[in-house]
Design a protein around this motif. Structure first.
Motif, mmCIF file in Angstrom:
data_model
loop_
_atom_site.group_PDB
_atom_site.id
_atom_site.type_symbol
_atom_site.label_atom_id
_atom_site.label_comp_id
_atom_site.label_asym_id
_atom_site.label_seq_id
_atom_site.Cartn_x
_atom_site.Cartn_y
_atom_site.Cartn_z
ATOM 1 N N PHE A 481 9.571 -26.231 -47.133
ATOM 2 C CA PHE A 481 9.674 -27.318 -48.103
ATOM 3 C C PHE A 481 8.351 -27.530 -48.831
ATOM 4 C CE2 PHE A 481 12.774 -28.670 -44.742
ATOM 5 C CZ PHE A 481 13.906 -28.365 -45.474
ATOM 6 N N VAL A 482 7.241 -27.311 -48.117
ATOM 7 C CA VAL A 482 5.923 -27.596 -48.686
ATOM 8 C C VAL A 482 5.522 -26.562 -49.721
ATOM 9 C CG1 VAL A 482 3.465 -27.839 -48.135
ATOM 10 C CG2 VAL A 482 5.187 -28.808 -46.599
ATOM 11 N N CYS A 483 5.903 -25.274 -49.521
ATOM 12 C CA CYS A 483 5.394 -24.209 -50.383
ATOM 13 C C CYS A 483 5.822 -24.370 -51.841
ATOM 14 C CB CYS A 483 5.812 -22.840 -49.838
ATOM 15 S SG CYS A 483 7.572 -22.506 -49.896
ATOM 16 N N GLN A 484 6.973 -24.988 -52.104
ATOM 17 C CA GLN A 484 7.444 -25.206 -53.482
ATOM 18 C C GLN A 484 7.470 -26.690 -53.830
ATOM 19 O OE1 GLN A 484 8.269 -22.694 -55.642
ATOM 20 N NE2 GLN A 484 7.642 -21.223 -54.073
ATOM 21 N N GLU A 492 10.860 -31.724 -53.295
ATOM 22 C CA GLU A 492 10.175 -33.017 -53.392
ATOM 23 C C GLU A 492 11.050 -34.130 -52.828
ATOM 24 O OE1 GLU A 492 8.719 -34.116 -57.195
ATOM 25 O OE2 GLU A 492 7.374 -32.390 -57.395
ATOM 26 N N ALA A 493 12.341 -34.091 -53.184
ATOM 27 C CA ALA A 493 13.256 -35.138 -52.714
ATOM 28 C C ALA A 493 13.420 -35.087 -51.198
ATOM 29 C CB ALA A 493 14.606 -34.974 -53.397
ATOM 30 N N ILE A 494 13.545 -33.868 -50.646
ATOM 31 C CA ILE A 494 13.709 -33.723 -49.200
ATOM 32 C C ILE A 494 12.463 -34.197 -48.470
ATOM 33 C CG2 ILE A 494 13.941 -32.040 -47.330
ATOM 34 C CD1 ILE A 494 15.712 -30.388 -49.226
ATOM 35 N N THR A 516 -2.155 -25.622 -51.755
ATOM 36 C CA THR A 516 -2.662 -25.960 -53.082
ATOM 37 C C THR A 516 -3.067 -27.426 -53.144
ATOM 38 O OG1 THR A 516 -0.524 -26.640 -54.012
ATOM 39 C CG2 THR A 516 -1.063 -24.280 -54.091
ATOM 40 N N LEU A 517 -3.936 -27.736 -54.116
ATOM 41 C CA LEU A 517 -4.384 -29.106 -54.298
ATOM 42 C C LEU A 517 -3.228 -30.009 -54.719
ATOM 43 C CD1 LEU A 517 -6.758 -31.076 -54.379
ATOM 44 C CD2 LEU A 517 -7.130 -30.416 -56.771
ATOM 45 N N SER A 518 -2.300 -29.484 -55.527
ATOM 46 C CA SER A 518 -1.172 -30.312 -55.957
ATOM 47 C C SER A 518 -0.285 -30.699 -54.776
ATOM 48 C CB SER A 518 -0.353 -29.567 -57.025
ATOM 49 O OG SER A 518 0.145 -28.336 -56.516
ATOM 50 N N GLN A 519 -0.093 -29.775 -53.834
ATOM 51 C CA GLN A 519 0.672 -30.110 -52.621
ATOM 52 C C GLN A 519 -0.042 -31.189 -51.817
ATOM 53 O OE1 GLN A 519 0.876 -26.313 -50.674
ATOM 54 N NE2 GLN A 519 2.334 -25.436 -52.142
ATOM 55 N N LEU A 523 1.380 -35.056 -50.955
ATOM 56 C CA LEU A 523 1.529 -35.534 -49.578
ATOM 57 C C LEU A 523 0.669 -36.765 -49.322
ATOM 58 C CD1 LEU A 523 1.481 -32.009 -47.928
ATOM 59 C CD2 LEU A 523 3.425 -33.578 -47.909
ATOM 60 N N LYS A 524 -0.556 -36.763 -49.845
ATOM 61 C CA LYS A 524 -1.416 -37.923 -49.668
ATOM 62 C C LYS A 524 -0.843 -39.137 -50.388
ATOM 63 C CE LYS A 524 -6.259 -39.275 -49.690
ATOM 64 N NZ LYS A 524 -6.072 -40.602 -50.270
#
Length: 560
Positions: A481-484, A492-494, A516-519, A523-524
C-alpha cells in the motif's frame, strides 16, 4: 522377522549397532551414507529406520525429507541417532516427521526402548485401521489403481490422481493434542468422502497429505470441477469439541499415462504440482508439467544446502531502523535474516523463506533468529546504547509449536533481555487458523511485557470483527500500500482508513517500505506513529547499525 535399516557413517558406531540389533533377533540392513540409505529404504521397505544426522553429502534431515515425500516410505518409523542435543535440533527433526531422537553416546537399553516404542505404535495404528475401516489406507489405493490402469479401461477419457495437502493438520495435532487431532482427521475424511464417489480411493500417506484416485475416467473440465468442489469444502470451518478450526487445502493433479504409468510416479508428480499450487499468486490447484519437476529439483538442492547453512553459520541478521515520526528518533529495529551462500552470495529471503516454511526448516531458523536478535539487543545495551525494542517475525509453523511460550521465556532468560524490549510480529493468516489458541498465546506474551504486532496488515482476508479480539499493540501497514501511496488514490484511501481504525482501537501504527519524501509526508500528515524503509535506512549489519546509532542520526521532520 522385523527388519531395521541403519544409516550411519561412523564405522565403530555402525558396527556396534548392527551387532546389538542382530543379537536381539532383528534382521538388519546397512548403509554408510544417506544416498545408499534412501535407495535401501525404497527398495527393501524396512520396518524401522535408524539414521545419523551429520553425514557428508545427503545428511539425515535430507534422507528423512526424501522418504517423507515417497508414499512407499512415508510411514516407516524413523529414529534419529546423533550427538546433537540442542532442543532446536530435536524440534527440527520432529517437525520434519521423525518419530524419535536418540543421542550419542547411548546405552543398549535406550536404543532398544526407542525401537520398541516405535514398533508398538505401528502395531496400534494397524489395529486402529482394522477397527475403523472408514479411514483411508494405501492398500485400497493400490488395488484400485491396478484395476484402473489395465489397458482398455480408460478409453478416450483420462484417469486423474490428486495429491491434497491440508497445511495446518500436523501443526494442530501438536498444538491441540492427539485426541482432538484424531477427531479433526475423522471430520476431514468424512468431508472428503461427501464430495467424492463411493468408489473413489483415498489414502493418507503423511500427517497432512492425502492421495485421491478418481474411480472413473473424465474429461479435463470435469476433473477441474471435482477439484474445485473439494477445495470449496474447506471454506467452512471444522467444529471439533469446543474448537472452530479453519484449514487450507492445496491440490496437485497428475494424469495416468501422460504423467506416469505407475502409482509412485503419479504420486510424486502430483505432489510436485501441489507444491506449485502453494506458491503466492497461483491457483490452489495445479496440473503437473515437466518444467515444474525441474524447478522442484532445484528447490530440493537448495533445501539440502539450507540445512548445511544452519550448521555452517551462513545466516546473518540485518536490522532495519524504526523511526518515530514525532521525535525523529530511532526507537527500534526489525531483525531480518539474510543467507550468505558461499557460491551464490546473498540469497534473497523471497527465495529461501518459503522453502524453509514448506520443509519445516523455518522452525530451527526462526529460533536462531529470535535468539540472535535478543542477544544483539542486549549487547547494544551493554555497550551503552540506549535501549531499543527489537522486532522478530514468527512464522506460522513457529507460532503453532506447543512449547513456544516456554521457548521465548528461555531465550529472554538466556540472553538477559527485558521482555519490554522484544516485539513479536505475526501475520493475520497465522492467527486465524486457530483463533482461540492464538489469543491465549498472545495474552501470555502480553502478560510478560512483550509487545505484539500484526504484520502485513490489509493483505489478508480476515474479518475485522475477528481481528479486534486479538490483543495487539502495533499494526503494520504493508509495503504494497505504501509503495504507490501518493500515486494511487485507492492506496491512499486504504491507508487512511487503516490509520483511522488503528487510532480508534488505540494501536500504534508502523508503515513499512517508505522510500520517498512524498510517502513520508503523507504518513506524517495522517499521524502515523513510526516508519521503516530505505528512505531513512536499508537493513544494516549489527556493526553498521551500531555505527548509525552512535552518529545520532534523526529523521528530518519538516517537509521539503
Amino acid at each position: 522377522m522385523t527388519t531395521i535399516l541403519v544409516i550411519e557413517d561412523e564405522k565403530a558406531i555402525h558396527r556396534n549397532l548392527l551387532k546389538l540389533l542382530n543379537a536381539e533377533g532383528f534382521e538388519t540392513l546397512s548403509a554408510d551414507n544417506g544416498k545408499i540409505g534412501v535407495k535401501l529404504a525404497q527398495t527393501k521397505q524396512p520396518d524401522l529406520i535408524i539414521c545419523d544426522i551429520l553425514m557428508p553429502g545427503l545428511d539425515g534431515y535430507g534422507v528423512l525429507h526424501i522418504l517423507q515425500q515417497d508414499s512407499s516410505t512415508a510411514t516407516i518409523p524413523f529414529i534419529f541417532l546423533t550427538a546433537k542435543t540442542k532442543q532446536a535440533d530435536m524440534r527440527q527433526g520432529m517437525t520434519l516427521g521423525a518419530d524419535d531422537y536418540v543421542t550419542k553416546p547411548f546405552t543398549r537399553a535406550q536404543i532398544l526402548s526407542a525401537i520398541a516404542a516405535r514398533l508398538q505404535k505401528v502395531k496400534l495404528r494397524q489395529q486402529q485401521s482394522i477397527i475403523n475401516p472408514n479411514l483411508p489406507n494405501r492398500r485400497l489405493l493400490q488395488k484400485r489403481f491396478n484395476q484402473l490402469e489395465k489397458p482398455g479401461n480408460q478409453g478416450k477419457l483420462q484417469i486423474f490422481l490428486l495429491s491434497l495437502e491440508i497445511e495446518q493438520l500436523n501443526q494442530l495435532n501438536n498444538t491441540l493434542g492427539l485426541a482432538i487431532g484424531d477427531q479433526l482427521l475423522q471430520a476431514v475424511v468424512e468431508r472428503l468422502h461427501r464430495q467424492l464417489g463411493q468408489q473413489d480411493a483415498i489414502a493418507q500417506i503423511g500427517s497432512d497429505h492425502f492421495i485421491i484416485l478418481l474411480s472413473r475416467s473424465y474429461h479435463k473440465p470435469e476433473s477441474i470441477q471435482i477439484v474445485e468442489t473439494l477445495l470449496k469444502a474447506f471454506d467452512l470451518p471444522f467444529q471439533v469439541d469446543s474448537h472452530k478450526i479453519f484449514l487450507s487445502a492445496y491440490i496437485g493433479i497428475a494424469i495416468l499415462g501422460r504423467d506416469g504409468r505407475d502409482l509412485d510416479t503419479l504420486i510424486r508428480h502430483a505432489s510436485v504440482a501441489r507444491e506449485e499450487a502453494k506458491q503466492p499468486g497461483n491457483r490452489r490447484y495445479q496440473f503437473y508439467i515437466a518444467s515444474i519437476g525441474a524447478k522442484s529439483q532445484e528447490a530440493f538442492e537448495l533445501e539440502i544446502q539450507m540445512r548445511q547453512a544452519l550448521e555452517r553459520q551462513e545466516f546473518q541478521l540485518y536490522y532495519q531502523p524504526k523511526v518515530n515520526l514525532l521525535t525523529g528518533q530511532i526507537e527500534g529495529a526489525e531483525a531480518l535474516v539474510r543467507w550468505n551462500h558461499p557460491q551464490r552470495g546473498i540469497i534473497s529471503p523471497v527465495e529461501f523463506i518459503p522453502l524453509a516454511e514448506k520443509t519445516g526448516l523455518i522452525v530451527p531458523l526462526g529460533e536462531w533468529v529470535l535468539r540472535q536478535a535478543c542477544h544483539q539487543a542486549r549487547v547494544w545495551q551493554d555497550q551503552g546504547i540506549y535501549p531499543l525494542r527489537i522486532a522478530v517475525n514468527l512464522s506460522p509453523r513457529q507460532f503453532n509449536q506447543s512449547n513456544l511460550t516456554n521457548f521465548v521465556v528461555d531465550i529472554l532468560h538466556e540472553t538477559g533481555l527485558n521482555p519490554h524490549y522484544l516485539e513479536l510480529e505475526l501475520t493475520e493468516s497465522t492467527l486465524v487458523q486457530n483463533p482461540e489458541s492464538a489469543i491465549a498465546t498472545l495474552q501470555t506474551f502480553k502478560a510478560l511485557g512483550i509487545r505484539i504486532s500484526i504484520d502485513d496488515f490489509g493483505t489478508g482476508y480476515s474479518a475485522l470483527s475477528q481481528l479486534k479480539k486479538f490483543p495487539f499493540d502495533v499494526l503494520k501497514i504493508d509495503r504494497s500500500f505504501v509503495c504507490q501511496l501518493t500515486e494511487d488514490s485507492r492506496d491512499e484511501a486504504i491507508t487512511t482508513a487503516i490509520l483511522q481504525m488503528a487510532r480508534s482501537l488505540k494501536l500504534k501504527v508502523v508503515a513499512e517500505g517508505v522510500e520517498t519524501l512524498s510517502q513520508l509526508n503523507f504518513l506524517k500528515g495522517h499521524q502515523c506513529d513510526e516508519i521503516q524503509g530505505y528512505w531513512f535506512s536499508p537493513p544494516l549489519s549489527a556493526e553498521a547499525f551500531a555505527d548509525l546509532l552512535s552518529t545520532g542520526k534523526k529523521f528530518p521532520l519538516l517537509s521539503s
